[in-house]
Design a protein around this motif. Sequence first.
Motif, mmCIF file in Angstrom:
data_model
loop_
_atom_site.group_PDB
_atom_site.id
_atom_site.type_symbol
_atom_site.label_atom_id
_atom_site.label_comp_id
_atom_site.label_asym_id
_atom_site.label_seq_id
_atom_site.Cartn_x
_atom_site.Cartn_y
_atom_site.Cartn_z
ATOM 1 N N ASP A 159 0.880 -1.164 0.000
ATOM 2 C CA ASP A 159 0.000 0.000 0.000
ATOM 3 C C ASP A 159 0.922 1.220 0.000
ATOM 4 O O ASP A 159 1.638 1.472 0.963
ATOM 5 N N ILE A 160 0.922 1.968 -1.100
ATOM 6 C CA ILE A 160 1.851 3.093 -1.249
ATOM 7 C C ILE A 160 1.157 4.444 -1.086
ATOM 8 O O ILE A 160 1.736 5.484 -1.393
ATOM 9 N N THR A 161 -0.051 4.432 -0.559
ATOM 10 C CA THR A 161 -0.855 5.647 -0.448
ATOM 11 C C THR A 161 -0.135 6.757 0.302
ATOM 12 O O THR A 161 -0.133 7.904 -0.128
ATOM 13 N N ASP A 162 0.476 6.437 1.419
ATOM 14 C CA ASP A 162 1.086 7.453 2.282
ATOM 15 C C ASP A 162 2.583 7.609 2.056
ATOM 16 O O ASP A 162 3.272 8.213 2.877
ATOM 17 N N GLU A 163 3.084 7.068 0.963
ATOM 18 C CA GLU A 163 4.516 7.146 0.674
ATOM 19 C C GLU A 163 4.786 8.153 -0.439
ATOM 20 O O GLU A 163 3.872 8.576 -1.143
ATOM 21 N N ALA A 164 6.049 8.520 -0.587
ATOM 22 C CA ALA A 164 6.460 9.398 -1.689
ATOM 23 C C ALA A 164 6.452 8.555 -2.960
ATOM 24 O O ALA A 164 7.220 7.603 -3.084
ATOM 25 N N ILE A 165 5.550 8.894 -3.882
ATOM 26 C CA ILE A 165 5.386 8.100 -5.098
ATOM 27 C C ILE A 165 5.399 8.983 -6.341
ATOM 28 O O ILE A 165 5.210 10.195 -6.267
ATOM 29 N N VAL A 166 5.604 8.333 -7.463
ATOM 30 C CA VAL A 166 5.402 8.933 -8.775
ATOM 31 C C VAL A 166 4.167 8.248 -9.331
ATOM 32 O O VAL A 166 4.126 7.018 -9.408
ATOM 33 N N ALA A 167 3.151 9.046 -9.674
ATOM 34 C CA ALA A 167 1.896 8.483 -10.173
ATOM 35 C C ALA A 167 1.459 9.263 -11.407
ATOM 36 O O ALA A 167 1.474 10.491 -11.410
ATOM 37 N N ARG A 168 1.102 8.544 -12.448
ATOM 38 C CA ARG A 168 0.662 9.177 -13.692
ATOM 39 C C ARG A 168 -0.521 8.434 -14.269
ATOM 40 O O ARG A 168 -0.733 7.244 -14.014
ATOM 41 N N ARG B 7 10.653 19.879 -4.152
ATOM 42 C CA ARG B 7 9.768 19.278 -5.144
ATOM 43 C C ARG B 7 9.584 20.231 -6.328
ATOM 44 O O ARG B 7 9.612 19.811 -7.468
ATOM 45 N N LEU B 8 9.424 21.527 -6.061
ATOM 46 C CA LEU B 8 9.264 22.504 -7.138
ATOM 47 C C LEU B 8 10.505 22.582 -7.990
ATOM 48 O O LEU B 8 10.437 22.740 -9.204
ATOM 49 N N ARG C 208 9.099 6.698 -5.232
ATOM 50 C CA ARG C 208 10.193 7.555 -5.701
ATOM 51 C C ARG C 208 11.515 6.891 -5.333
ATOM 52 O O ARG C 208 11.555 5.950 -4.561
ATOM 53 N N GLY C 209 12.609 7.450 -5.823
ATOM 54 C CA GLY C 209 13.931 6.868 -5.592
ATOM 55 C C GLY C 209 14.522 7.139 -4.236
ATOM 56 O O GLY C 209 15.626 6.733 -3.951
ATOM 57 N N HIS C 210 13.820 7.815 -3.359
ATOM 58 C CA HIS C 210 14.324 8.129 -2.028
ATOM 59 C C HIS C 210 13.275 7.757 -1.008
ATOM 60 O O HIS C 210 12.130 7.511 -1.319
#
Length: 173
Positions: A76-85, A168-169, A157-159
């Motif tokens: 479950d990656i909901t609360d993690e730093a993710i890349v989503a498209r 992030r910006l 994400r990678g970290h």
Amino acid sequence: MKRTITALVNNTSGVLNRITGLFARRHYNIESITVGVTENPSISRMTFVVNADQMENVEQVIKQLNKQVDVLKVKDITDEAIVARELALIKIVASTAQRGEIAALVNPFRASIIDIGRESMTIQITGDHPKVEAFIDLLRPYGIKELARTGITAFNRGHKKPLNDSYRLTLIN
């Protein structure tokens, strides 16, 4: 609450059916599902977006998924730093006179016009879910003839540390 769950599975026939059946038995409606081969052709990545009212229920589904023979890893990656498209193809009504106006909407969203017909245009957009939704809402007044969406595809994400907004910006620009 929407939850994003990823699963690495063996790329064999019937896996998708068994896994979606498990969600159905638990009375979860899958809002979005994407499946595709990974860098290893014998493994596929599945990304599910489900509405879950209680975290305990999600944890139970993850435990049951992990028991499936062809499932290699579930998270479950909901609360993690993710890349989503997500990808959307949108065919809209577009007269010759409206095309310049529509092109002006396409550019800020980094979308692209991929087909033009006599009375229509087809536009492709990729991005996170809110961006795709906002773009579709802008196009609705023109008249949407057809709409196809892939659903969300995501991974970590990678970290491991969440990014602060200023970093992030910097990455986005």
